[in-house]
Design an enzyme around this catalytic site. Sequence first.
Site, PDB file in Angstrom:
ATOM      1  N   LYS A 176       0.222 -14.431   3.310  1.00 47.31           N
ATOM      2  CA  LYS A 176       1.138 -15.023   2.295  1.00 47.31           C
ATOM      3  C   LYS A 176       2.251 -15.829   2.894  1.00 47.31           C
ATOM      4  O   LYS A 176       3.053 -15.212   3.650  1.00 47.31           O
ATOM      5  CB  LYS A 176       1.597 -14.194   1.379  1.00 47.31           C
ATOM      6  CG  LYS A 176       0.524 -13.427   0.432  1.00 47.31           C
ATOM      7  CD  LYS A 176       1.109 -12.324  -0.737  1.00 47.31           C
ATOM      8  CE  LYS A 176       0.214 -12.015  -1.524  1.00 47.31           C
ATOM      9  NZ  LYS A 176       0.692 -10.948  -2.262  1.00 47.31           N
ATOM     10  N   ARG A 221       4.085   5.763  16.034  1.00 46.95           N
ATOM     11  CA  ARG A 221       5.354   5.925  15.509  1.00 46.95           C
ATOM     12  C   ARG A 221       5.812   7.251  15.918  1.00 46.95           C
ATOM     13  O   ARG A 221       7.211   7.146  16.000  1.00 46.95           O
ATOM     14  CB  ARG A 221       5.318   5.829  13.876  1.00 46.95           C
ATOM     15  CG  ARG A 221       5.232   4.442  13.248  1.00 46.95           C
ATOM     16  CD  ARG A 221       5.086   4.357  11.909  1.00 46.95           C
ATOM     17  NE  ARG A 221       5.464   2.890  11.577  1.00 46.95           N
ATOM     18  CZ  ARG A 221       5.024   2.677  10.140  1.00 46.95           C
ATOM     19  NH1 ARG A 221       4.612   3.621   9.332  1.00 46.95           N
ATOM     20  NH2 ARG A 221       4.918   1.446   9.765  1.00 46.95           N
TER      21      ARG A 221
END
Length: 416
Positions: free
Chosen positions: A206, A40
């Site tokens: 999920k 990052r």
Amino acid sequence: MAKLTVRDLDLHGKRVLTRVDYNVPMEEKDGQMVINDATRIKETLPTLELMVEQGAKIILIAHLGRPDGKREASMSLKPVAAKLSDMLGAPVAFLDDCVGDRVEKYVNSMKPGDIVLLENVRFYGEEEENDPGFSEKLAKLAEIYVDDAFGAAHRAHASTAGVAAVLSTKRAPRAAGLLMERELKFLGEELENPAKPFVVILGGAKVSDKIKVIDRLLEKAKIILIGGAMAYTFKLALVMTVGKSLVEPDRVEMAKAALEKAKARGIQFLVPTDNVVATPVKTDKLNKKGKPVFDLQNPKVMSGNFSADVEGLDIGPETVKRFSAEVLKAKTILWNGPMGLFEDPRFAEGTFAVAKAVVEATKTGATSIIGGGDSVKALNTAKLGDQVTFMSTGGGASLEFLEGNELPGVAALSDK
């Protein structure tokens, strides 16, 4: 509407408050906090180099972790300032606060080309509350606002939305940094009208995290390949047994609806035909969240229905072959979520094999877009991260943007 970018501005001698995403993974070693992955930080270097070249006075603001409005020594950005200085090859000052008279005095004394990193903005609870007074304090530091923190753009916080709102009333420019510009280009423009065939690879845990993305991409994709733990909920929807695999029983109807929608649109929706499974055996250990740790024993490949004692942990060789063949035909590829528990070498082959196929397709002209989070981690682990077209730095932000939501940090920027 295209957003104003840092390229469009005259920055010389201007105080440029720049929101960056330096929420990097860290751990303690010999009493010091050490950065594990500087990706990052690296991704912001082009923006910073451009601003230094233009003679801006660069004031960097970022968050790290979840200190909940309190000072936490382990979440200080001080080590990040040192790492950034090394990577940039230029001095980077650090202040142990982000607002107040002392910060304002320092900022007003800066010279063109100077860089300072302010302390973790989340040490103030007002940051996540998007408190107007706190936003005003941040705005005092700036003549220009630049946002290069796509990974935080889905949060309406003081440093991502509030400060920009204050500066808009003063007619101050609010621009995207070069990283933000690339994120919007690849996750937005490139996927608006993707070159076809457009293949989507979705994994992770999920169905509930990805269902809105699936619904939106069903309008554009030719093929959707499903891996990771979410595949087992889709297997339940196909009336298959999945043993002890991680599933969301309350999302089975949602998965069925996605399968039916894909069929109605003539879109191939491929669920694994074989998986690498193992038998979970409970140990006496607890993980960091206090939950029992299981020893995954006797890994093997299982096709079709699972026996009751096993858990699915990766896609199997037959599925790898089928998925890879589809990826190699693609002209545009979007990948979000690993195919299995790639952190364990026994269950990494599916993710790494798909990554290799994505790289091969890229070499032959496909545009490959990796949608942040664990997918980026997996590619970097396989040392393939520099061989795809674009890797997003946003996890939750990438998903929300792919769902078609307007991100507060993007909405706050000036239109061209």
